[in-house]
Write a protein that holds these residues in place. Structure first.
Motif, PDB file in Angstrom:
ATOM      1  N   HIS A 186      -8.543   3.477   3.233  1.00 18.69           N
ATOM      2  CA  HIS A 186      -8.477   4.708   2.436  1.00 18.69           C
ATOM      3  C   HIS A 186      -9.658   4.786   1.470  1.00 18.69           C
ATOM      4  CE1 HIS A 186      -4.420   3.994   3.914  1.00 18.69           C
ATOM      5  NE2 HIS A 186      -4.301   2.954   3.124  1.00 18.69           N
ATOM      6  N   HIS A 240      -8.017  -3.873   1.913  1.00 17.70           N
ATOM      7  CA  HIS A 240      -7.326  -2.939   2.795  1.00 17.70           C
ATOM      8  C   HIS A 240      -7.647  -1.498   2.386  1.00 17.70           C
ATOM      9  CE1 HIS A 240      -4.005  -0.762   4.721  1.00 17.70           C
ATOM     10  NE2 HIS A 240      -3.777  -0.232   3.547  1.00 17.70           N
ATOM     11  N   CYS A 300       0.849  -1.184   0.000  1.00 19.84           N
ATOM     12  CA  CYS A 300       0.000   0.000   0.000  1.00 19.84           C
ATOM     13  C   CYS A 300       0.885   1.234   0.000  1.00 19.84           C
ATOM     14  CB  CYS A 300      -0.912  -0.011   1.227  1.00 19.84           C
ATOM     15  SG  CYS A 300      -1.892   1.494   1.340  1.00 19.84           S
TER      16      CYS A 300
END
Ligand SMILES: [Zn+2]
Length: 73
Positions: A60, A55, A39
């Motif tokens: 985000h 994720h 990431c």
């Protein structure tokens, strides 16, 4: 007869311990190799793009999702 059983039992334990030791090492290697995606936002390594999208959606959600190619770089 109980003695013989005990001996066998301790041998099994020793074998299991040796196996766990060897397995632990190879597991670490596998785990390191499994991190193909990172990431960019928080530098967290992820095992694949599917995990990455999960994720990203969780951490985000307001940012545009990078493509698989972008995530692998
Ligand atoms: Zn992140």
């Amino acid at each position: 007869m109980a003695r013989g059983l005990q001996k066998e039992e301790s041998q099994k334990k020793a074998q299991a311990a040796a196996k766990a030791k060897a397995g632990g090492k190879s597991n670490l290697k596998t785990r390191e190799a499994a991190f193909k995606v990172k990431c960019r936002k928080c530098m967290l390594p992820l095992s694949d793009y599917k995990n990455f999208t999960e994720h990203w959606n969780a951490k985000h959600p307001k940012d545009p999702m990078p493509t698989e190619e972008e995530a692998k770089m």
